[in-house]
Design a protein around this motif. Structure first.
Motif, PDB file in Angstrom:
ATOM      1  N   GLN A   1       9.253 -24.871 -25.983  1.00 54.96           N
ATOM      2  CA  GLN A   1      10.577 -25.401 -25.700  1.00 54.96           C
ATOM      3  C   GLN A   1      11.530 -25.227 -26.881  1.00 54.96           C
ATOM      4  O   GLN A   1      12.754 -25.189 -26.696  1.00 54.96           O
ATOM      5  CB  GLN A   1      10.486 -26.883 -25.326  1.00 54.96           C
ATOM      6  N   ASP A   2      11.001 -25.089 -28.088  1.00 60.88           N
ATOM      7  CA  ASP A   2      11.844 -24.948 -29.271  1.00 60.88           C
ATOM      8  C   ASP A   2      12.506 -23.576 -29.371  1.00 60.88           C
ATOM      9  O   ASP A   2      13.476 -23.407 -30.119  1.00 60.88           O
ATOM     10  CB  ASP A   2      11.022 -25.184 -30.547  1.00 60.88           C
ATOM     11  N   VAL A   3      11.972 -22.589 -28.628  1.00 58.77           N
ATOM     12  CA  VAL A   3      12.470 -21.218 -28.810  1.00 58.77           C
ATOM     13  C   VAL A   3      13.064 -20.599 -27.548  1.00 58.77           C
ATOM     14  O   VAL A   3      13.558 -19.475 -27.590  1.00 58.77           O
ATOM     15  CB  VAL A   3      11.348 -20.295 -29.340  1.00 58.77           C
ATOM     16  N   ILE A   4      13.024 -21.321 -26.422  1.00 63.00           N
ATOM     17  CA  ILE A   4      13.643 -20.792 -25.208  1.00 63.00           C
ATOM     18  C   ILE A   4      14.525 -21.869 -24.585  1.00 63.00           C
ATOM     19  O   ILE A   4      14.376 -23.060 -24.868  1.00 63.00           O
ATOM     20  CB  ILE A   4      12.605 -20.294 -24.181  1.00 63.00           C
TER      21      ILE A   4
ATOM     22  N   GLN B   1       8.990 -12.289 -24.217  1.00 61.31           N
ATOM     23  CA  GLN B   1       9.318 -11.721 -22.906  1.00 61.31           C
ATOM     24  C   GLN B   1      10.575 -12.383 -22.334  1.00 61.31           C
ATOM     25  O   GLN B   1      11.442 -11.712 -21.767  1.00 61.31           O
ATOM     26  CB  GLN B   1       8.132 -11.916 -21.956  1.00 61.31           C
ATOM     27  N   TYR B   2      10.674 -13.678 -22.492  1.00 61.60           N
ATOM     28  CA  TYR B   2      11.852 -14.417 -22.026  1.00 61.60           C
ATOM     29  C   TYR B   2      13.113 -13.954 -22.760  1.00 61.60           C
ATOM     30  O   TYR B   2      14.150 -13.680 -22.147  1.00 61.60           O
ATOM     31  CB  TYR B   2      11.619 -15.910 -22.246  1.00 61.60           C
ATOM     32  N   GLN B   3      13.025 -13.866 -24.068  1.00 62.57           N
ATOM     33  CA  GLN B   3      14.190 -13.498 -24.871  1.00 62.57           C
ATOM     34  C   GLN B   3      14.613 -12.052 -24.664  1.00 62.57           C
ATOM     35  O   GLN B   3      15.759 -11.690 -24.920  1.00 62.57           O
ATOM     36  CB  GLN B   3      13.908 -13.775 -26.349  1.00 62.57           C
ATOM     37  N   GLY B   4      13.705 -11.214 -24.181  1.00 58.21           N
ATOM     38  CA  GLY B   4      14.029  -9.825 -23.920  1.00 58.21           C
ATOM     39  C   GLY B   4      14.778  -9.593 -22.623  1.00 58.21           C
ATOM     40  O   GLY B   4      15.201  -8.471 -22.336  1.00 58.21           O
ATOM     41  N   LEU B   5      14.950 -10.650 -21.826  1.00 59.63           N
ATOM     42  CA  LEU B   5      15.650 -10.544 -20.547  1.00 59.63           C
ATOM     43  C   LEU B   5      17.115 -10.935 -20.704  1.00 59.63           C
ATOM     44  O   LEU B   5      17.478 -11.701 -21.605  1.00 59.63           O
ATOM     45  CB  LEU B   5      14.993 -11.450 -19.505  1.00 59.63           C
TER      46      LEU B   5
END
Length: 280
Positions: free
Chosen positions: A223-226, A193-197
């Protein structure tokens, strides 16, 4: 205006027993008059009525002064939720006053946010603003659901700043509905969801609050992916914060039908699941 025509400020009773803590608050509109968190080891049937009576006396509030009751409907402890909801409905029906159910996870999210602010004022991580925008903070409340599962949801709040601390203006806004999920799957969903913004839409800080002890490692992997800062804060549901969430709904007139207000378990109890399996 003479005294006869002056309207007194409304008083509300707010209850939540969805966790091991028994939470009771008496509110004067959105102001906390008295609030108490007491550890009941999920044995709320013993102390809830006495707890209500004690706080009513401490706040000099009679039953006839109550203008509404708000109750946490879960998710959380099945027995605890039933006790609070049944007590709230019985009082509301007896006193002929409105009742409203609120999400216990919403109250936990607000509790975690407020606790973070109270202990991290100096760092001002939640109150860094730019000239063009206010930073968005995501709040992820967790209640342990056992077997690597969590009761959880997702909220957003726009943080503002003053010289000394972040000012609380509005309650967090819900982004996702309450649910129970495997923690690993939930963190994957949050990351997606974070990466889709867009960069402008992404939160600059994510708070993971509540019953975090059994899920610390899984939460840290996020934390490793955002790119957003992540803070994991173990905390309980605060009675005063539950009071503010419940009072806000009552002041908005968002009442529930007394007879049809139900707990939100989000899943079948283990006993019900066993019965269902046996019937197949």
């Amino acid at each position: 205006m003479n005294e006869i025509n002056e309207q007194p400020r409304k008083r509300f009773l707010v209850l939540d027993t969805s966790t091991a803590s028994q939470n009771v608050a008496v509110m004067q509109e959105n102001e906390v008059l008295v609030a108490e968190n007491s550890y009941a080891d999920r044995n709320h049937s013993v102390g809830l009525v006495n707890g209500i009576q004690k706080l009513m006396e401490q706040s000099n509030t009679s039953r006839s002064e109550l203008a509404g009751i708000a109750v946490g409907v879960g998710p959380g402890s099945y027995t605890g939720i039933r006790i609070a909801v049944t007590t709230a409905k019985t009082l509301a029906w007896t006193l002929q006053i409105p009742v409203v159910g609120f999400s216990s996870l919403a109250a936990l999210a607000w509790s975690g946010y407020r606790e973070y602010l109270s202990t991290h004022i100096e760092s001002s991580e939640l109150s860094q603003t730019t000239a063009s925008s206010q930073p968005s903070v995501w709040i992820i409340p967790l209640m342990d659901g056992r077997r690597a599962q969590v009761y959880t949801s997702l909220f957003d709040i726009q943080s503002t700043s003053t010289e000394s601390t972040a000012e609380i203006v509005t309650l967090p806004k819900r982004i996702e509905e309450d649910r129970i999920m495997l923690m690993d799957h939930w963190m994957d969903q949050i990351a997606a969801q974070y990466q889709g913004l867009s960069e402008q839409e992404r939160p600059h800080h994510i708070l993971i609050v509540g019953e975090t002890a059994n899920h610390q490692e899984r939460a840290e992997r996020l934390q490793d992916v955002i790119e957003a800062k992540i803070t994991i804060l173990a905390c309980g549901l605060d009675a005063g914060c539950a009071g503010e969430v419940g009072a806000n709904l009552l002041l908005d007139g968002k009442y529930d039908d007394t007879h049809h207000l139900l707990p939100n378990y989000t899943q079948l109890s283990e006993a019900e699941a066993n019965l269902l399996r046996q019937s197949k």
